[in-house]
Scaffold this motif. Structure first.
Motif, PDB file in Angstrom:
ATOM      1  N   ASP A   1       2.375   9.189   7.663  1.00 51.64           N
ATOM      2  CA  ASP A   1       3.027   8.445   6.579  1.00 51.64           C
ATOM      3  C   ASP A   1       2.586   6.981   6.579  1.00 51.64           C
ATOM      4  O   ASP A   1       2.417   6.373   5.518  1.00 51.64           O
ATOM      5  CB  ASP A   1       4.557   8.518   6.723  1.00 51.64           C
ATOM      6  N   ASP A   2       2.393   6.428   7.771  1.00 51.51           N
ATOM      7  CA  ASP A   2       1.921   5.045   7.871  1.00 51.51           C
ATOM      8  C   ASP A   2       0.457   4.928   7.440  1.00 51.51           C
ATOM      9  O   ASP A   2       0.052   3.918   6.861  1.00 51.51           O
ATOM     10  CB  ASP A   2       2.119   4.513   9.292  1.00 51.51           C
ATOM     11  N   VAL A   3      -0.311   5.977   7.747  1.00 52.74           N
ATOM     12  CA  VAL A   3      -1.709   5.988   7.299  1.00 52.74           C
ATOM     13  C   VAL A   3      -1.759   5.973   5.762  1.00 52.74           C
ATOM     14  O   VAL A   3      -2.532   5.227   5.162  1.00 52.74           O
ATOM     15  CB  VAL A   3      -2.468   7.221   7.850  1.00 52.74           C
ATOM     16  N   VAL A   4      -0.900   6.789   5.147  1.00 56.74           N
ATOM     17  CA  VAL A   4      -0.856   6.837   3.679  1.00 56.74           C
ATOM     18  C   VAL A   4      -0.494   5.454   3.110  1.00 56.74           C
ATOM     19  O   VAL A   4      -1.063   5.012   2.117  1.00 56.74           O
ATOM     20  CB  VAL A   4       0.159   7.906   3.199  1.00 56.74           C
ATOM     21  N   ARG A   5       0.419   4.765   3.783  1.00 55.36           N
ATOM     22  CA  ARG A   5       0.841   3.447   3.308  1.00 55.36           C
ATOM     23  C   ARG A   5      -0.314   2.438   3.329  1.00 55.36           C
ATOM     24  O   ARG A   5      -0.564   1.759   2.336  1.00 55.36           O
ATOM     25  CB  ARG A   5       2.008   2.931   4.159  1.00 55.36           C
ATOM     26  N   VAL A   6      -1.048   2.347   4.436  1.00 50.59           N
ATOM     27  CA  VAL A   6      -2.144   1.365   4.473  1.00 50.59           C
ATOM     28  C   VAL A   6      -3.271   1.791   3.538  1.00 50.59           C
ATOM     29  O   VAL A   6      -3.957   0.948   2.949  1.00 50.59           O
ATOM     30  CB  VAL A   6      -2.686   1.100   5.911  1.00 50.59           C
ATOM     31  N   LEU A   7      -3.425   3.096   3.381  1.00 52.90           N
ATOM     32  CA  LEU A   7      -4.429   3.593   2.435  1.00 52.90           C
ATOM     33  C   LEU A   7      -4.057   3.167   1.010  1.00 52.90           C
ATOM     34  O   LEU A   7      -4.900   2.661   0.251  1.00 52.90           O
ATOM     35  CB  LEU A   7      -4.521   5.118   2.538  1.00 52.90           C
ATOM     36  N   GLN A   8      -2.795   3.357   0.669  1.00 52.56           N
ATOM     37  CA  GLN A   8      -2.310   2.977  -0.662  1.00 52.56           C
ATOM     38  C   GLN A   8      -2.466   1.471  -0.885  1.00 52.56           C
ATOM     39  O   GLN A   8      -2.892   1.028  -1.955  1.00 52.56           O
ATOM     40  CB  GLN A   8      -0.838   3.379  -0.819  1.00 52.56           C
ATOM     41  N   HIS A   9      -2.162   0.701   0.131  1.00 51.30           N
ATOM     42  CA  HIS A   9      -2.292  -0.752   0.043  1.00 51.30           C
ATOM     43  C   HIS A   9      -3.724  -1.136  -0.300  1.00 51.30           C
ATOM     44  O   HIS A   9      -3.972  -2.097  -1.037  1.00 51.30           O
ATOM     45  CB  HIS A   9      -1.865  -1.389   1.369  1.00 51.30           C
ATOM     46  N   SER A  10      -4.662  -0.364   0.208  1.00 50.70           N
ATOM     47  CA  SER A  10      -6.072  -0.679   0.018  1.00 50.70           C
ATOM     48  C   SER A  10      -6.646  -0.114  -1.282  1.00 50.70           C
ATOM     49  O   SER A  10      -7.344  -0.810  -2.017  1.00 50.70           O
ATOM     50  CB  SER A  10      -6.857  -0.144   1.221  1.00 50.70           C
ATOM     51  N   VAL A  11      -6.347   1.152  -1.586  1.00 53.23           N
ATOM     52  CA  VAL A  11      -7.008   1.771  -2.747  1.00 53.23           C
ATOM     53  C   VAL A  11      -6.165   1.708  -4.025  1.00 53.23           C
ATOM     54  O   VAL A  11      -6.675   1.940  -5.115  1.00 53.23           O
ATOM     55  CB  VAL A  11      -7.430   3.242  -2.486  1.00 53.23           C
ATOM     56  N   ARG A  12      -4.868   1.359  -3.906  1.00 44.08           N
ATOM     57  CA  ARG A  12      -3.983   1.239  -5.073  1.00 44.08           C
ATOM     58  C   ARG A  12      -4.078   2.463  -5.992  1.00 44.08           C
ATOM     59  O   ARG A  12      -4.479   2.361  -7.165  1.00 44.08           O
ATOM     60  CB  ARG A  12      -4.321  -0.038  -5.869  1.00 44.08           C
TER      61      ARG A  12
END
Lengths: 263, 263
Positions: B168-179
């Motif tokens: 879930d944390d991986v998804v969060r930083v991924l989302q932060h980066s790729v929007r």
């Protein structure tokens, strides 16, 4: 370009190999095995090798779904990711790839083996085969952007199944595609030994023309390895070094002329 | 862009998810778990979870070297490569990456936990931590060339160790980066249920403003999941769909409005 094939034996000094590679100026691609790890894991899981015997009497290991899972755990899982971790620790920006990833290594599945079962003849087909090509575009893309590909089995077949294959064959199709100037084959021996139990019988230099007769001098794993080296020259190799993967500096040693240099 | 998070539960219909994704026109990145597989494998290997208790009385799972090996086998090994295989079977050219590969997901290792040992206080440090960033250049490079990244743990820490973290944390930083415009979170439930044992309590639509109060309505896994969704909106998400990963068409269902749509 250098192709570095790292054997899957227990005694291989991975740390030393990666440390050495961090000082190599040329571009390189790593192909690695994990057979000792796979066997250990299979034992821990109580998963015995299934051997099938063809109607002609030849025996071979049967690669079922469970065996492919085992390859994914040991080769593409632990060993691949631990090598990638080691690479980062030594400043090498590695990307681990099984042959499935981006179809990095594509092959053709074996057609099946005719066996006797319950008194009848039957074709048994497992998930094994031979590599035919690599995705050079993907490897180039990574290399051009500073990444070092770390390749291993399983590979992908013509129907997109994960299949088992020999890493020596992967190295051959890779060489055919990238035409590396040097292929280093790191094993658990000082190089090619005429008598496998006597290190003083190491052959330090060999011409590719000698390979066929040298192959006849030896048995077992080394015989297969020499056949693989012969095929490597057919795939365009110009220098193959069979060297010891166990000492402190396996790659530095190999590049300084230790082991068996075939050129 | 869509981020598809595939839960690691036993009931998740991987085949259906990948089949659905093969018909999606937008670009997407997959992040997947494998917790049920990991637990099964740990049991088969007789590897019990080590739990440590801090001096303050908090318990947590201790991620030692063996646990990281287990993550490499189950997440980065079997599950990642089987998903990549499924992708190819449906015409998706996937590249499986752990967070280690090309430092796809970089994190910071936990500082350690103060525990009592043999009557003395001691700091115990394991291989776990929090993701901080993704290697967007690598993901873009792959996406621009037609490859679909399939991400999973472990990730790499500031000293290049493989560490365990929450997907879930991986998804969060991924989302932060790729929007990504949409994040689909596929779980073993029809969506957000006010009463986890009563499917009729499914909430079909939710505003991000409701998330904090909804989080208070539930316990356990769902509570943690709702916190993760709240953090996703802080990381710039505009639409998150929590949907069932078990039916025949999990992604098609989610995109047609089934499950809980938070926007």
């Amino acid at each position: 370009m250098i192709i570095v094939k790292i054997g899957g034996g227990e005694g291989i000094n991975l740390e030393g190999i990666i440390e050495d590679l961090s000082k190599v100026q040329e571009k390189f691609i790593i192909v690695h095995g994990a057979n000792a790890l796979r066997d250990k894991l299979a034992e821990a899981l109580g998963q015995t090798k299934q051997v099938i015997t063809s109607v002609k009497g030849y025996s071979s290991v049967y690669s079922d779904d469970k065996m492919i899972d085992l390859m994914m755990m040991s080769y593409a899982g632990i060993r691949n990711k631990r090598i990638v971790e080691l690479c980062h620790k030594h400043g090498i920006n590695a990307v681990g790839l099984s042959g499935l990833d981006g179809k990095a290594v594509q092959g053709v599945r074996n057609k099946g083996i005719r066996v006797y079962q319950d008194g009848k003849q039957k074709i048994v087909r497992d998930f094994s085969g031979k590599p035919e090509s690599v995705n050079k575009a993907l490897l180039d893309l990574l290399l051009e952007h500073g990444y070092v590909p770390v390749l291993t089995v399983p590979i992908v077949d013509e129907e997109n199944n994960a299949i088992n294959t020999e890493n020596d064959d992967v190295v051959r199709v890779l060489q055919h595609s990238v035409r590396a100037g040097t292929v280093i084959n790191l094993i658990e021996a000082p190089g090619f030994l005429v008598d496998k139990d006597d290190e003083s019988t190491l052959i330090q230099k060999m011409s590719p023309l000698e390979l066929e007769s040298r192959e006849q001098q030896v048995e077992g794993r080394m015989k297969r390895k020499m056949l693989a080296v012969r095929k490597l020259f057919e795939a365009g190799a110009t220098r193959v070094i069979i060297a010891d993967g166990r000492p402190e500096h396996p790659v530095a040693d190999a590049l300084s002329g230790k082991g068996t240099v075939i050129a």
